[in-house]
Design a protein around this motif. Structure first.
Motif, PDB file in Angstrom:
ATOM      1  N   THR A   1       0.702  -1.416   0.028  1.00 50.60           N
ATOM      2  CA  THR A   1       0.172  -0.270  -0.050  1.00 50.60           C
ATOM      3  C   THR A   1       0.874   0.887  -0.056  1.00 50.60           C
ATOM      4  O   THR A   1       2.275   1.134   0.277  1.00 50.60           O
ATOM      5  N   VAL A   2       0.008   1.987  -0.342  1.00 54.08           N
ATOM      6  CA  VAL A   2       1.193   3.778  -0.224  1.00 54.08           C
ATOM      7  C   VAL A   2       1.219   3.563   1.305  1.00 54.08           C
ATOM      8  O   VAL A   2       3.133   4.332   1.290  1.00 54.08           O
ATOM      9  N   ASN A   3       1.443   3.050   1.921  1.00 54.10           N
ATOM     10  CA  ASN A   3       1.811   3.413   3.709  1.00 54.10           C
ATOM     11  C   ASN A   3       3.081   2.340   3.446  1.00 54.10           C
ATOM     12  O   ASN A   3       4.072   2.916   4.047  1.00 54.10           O
ATOM     13  N   ASN A   4       3.061   1.495   3.050  1.00 54.05           N
ATOM     14  CA  ASN A   4       4.114   0.250   3.534  1.00 54.05           C
ATOM     15  C   ASN A   4       5.350   0.406   2.562  1.00 54.05           C
ATOM     16  O   ASN A   4       6.260   0.149   2.486  1.00 54.05           O
ATOM     17  N   GLU A   5       5.219   1.615   1.557  1.00 55.39           N
ATOM     18  CA  GLU A   5       6.413   1.955   0.436  1.00 55.39           C
ATOM     19  C   GLU A   5       6.964   2.775   1.608  1.00 55.39           C
ATOM     20  O   GLU A   5       6.106   3.789   1.899  1.00 55.39           O
ATOM     21  N   SER A   6       7.939   3.201   0.720  1.00 61.19           N
ATOM     22  CA  SER A   6       8.858   3.960   1.490  1.00 61.19           C
ATOM     23  C   SER A   6      10.284   4.543   1.041  1.00 61.19           C
ATOM     24  O   SER A   6      10.545   4.369  -0.091  1.00 61.19           O
ATOM     25  N   GLN A   7      10.961   5.802   1.119  1.00 60.38           N
ATOM     26  CA  GLN A   7      12.092   5.773   0.110  1.00 60.38           C
ATOM     27  C   GLN A   7      13.404   5.717   1.025  1.00 60.38           C
ATOM     28  O   GLN A   7      14.391   6.117   0.686  1.00 60.38           O
ATOM     29  N   HIS A   8      12.912   5.139   1.996  1.00 62.25           N
ATOM     30  CA  HIS A   8      14.017   4.351   2.693  1.00 62.25           C
ATOM     31  C   HIS A   8      13.981   2.434   2.503  1.00 62.25           C
ATOM     32  O   HIS A   8      13.434   1.911   2.536  1.00 62.25           O
ATOM     33  N   LEU A   9      15.019   1.806   2.417  1.00 66.62           N
ATOM     34  CA  LEU A   9      15.302   0.612   2.737  1.00 66.62           C
ATOM     35  C   LEU A   9      15.997   0.197   3.029  1.00 66.62           C
ATOM     36  O   LEU A   9      17.185   0.586   3.020  1.00 66.62           O
ATOM     37  N   TYR A  10      16.318  -0.786   3.276  1.00 65.22           N
ATOM     38  CA  TYR A  10      16.874  -2.092   4.028  1.00 65.22           C
ATOM     39  C   TYR A  10      17.763  -3.518   3.101  1.00 65.22           C
ATOM     40  O   TYR A  10      16.469  -3.709   2.312  1.00 65.22           O
TER      41      TYR A  10
END
Length: 146
Positions: free
Chosen positions: A38-47
């Motif tokens: 979802t939009v909330n799961n995506e992020s500009q932070h990645l591991y």
């Protein structure tokens, strides 16, 4: 921005098994795991997990910068990893760059290790989450027929 409060094992960081029971017409050229974001799961932070422990920070930053502007690449020390591998936190300037990087870097061979990339929305600040949701609303509005 500090990432101390986002360095714990979270279920969405664990790599899922490949889906092998799809019908042939639905199966792509390579096996993938089925996961919905979802939009909330995506992020500009990645591991990025699975980076071999031979001081590859500069090489990893070079790999990630192919897909967009990288703000920072930092080693995450208190995350459980496989033996002889490290985990890195990569912060992109734009979320679209992180989406592309996640898709293209995940399951890629890198100096003898297989990388696993996952979003890290728990590392976002409240302001970053707000900007992300406002941008998504703008994008949807622009795609709607006039």
């Amino acid at each position: 921005m500090s990432i101390q409060n986002c360095n714990k094992v979270i279920s969405h960081h664990i790599q899922q098994e490949y889906c092998t029971n799809r019908p042939a017409y639905r199966q792509g050229k390579k096996l993938t795991a089925v996961k919905v974001y979802t939009v909330n799961n995506e992020s500009q932070h990645l591991y990025i997990y699975g980076v071999p422990q031979v001081n590859l920070r500069k090489e990893l930053k070079h790999l990630c910068s192919k897909y967009g502007d990288v703000v920072s690449v930092t080693k995450v020390s208190d995350v459980e990893t496989e033996i002889f591998t490290e985990c890195f936190h990569v912060l992109y300037k734009r979320i679209q760059s992180a989406r592309i990087a996640k898709r293209l870097i995940d399951t890629r061979s890198f100096y003898g290790g297989i990388l696993h990339v996952c979003y890290a929305p728990e590392c976002e600040s409240i302001e970053e989450t707000r900007k992300k949701l406002v941008q998504r609303r703008r994008d949807v509005h622009n795609r709607l027929p006039k």
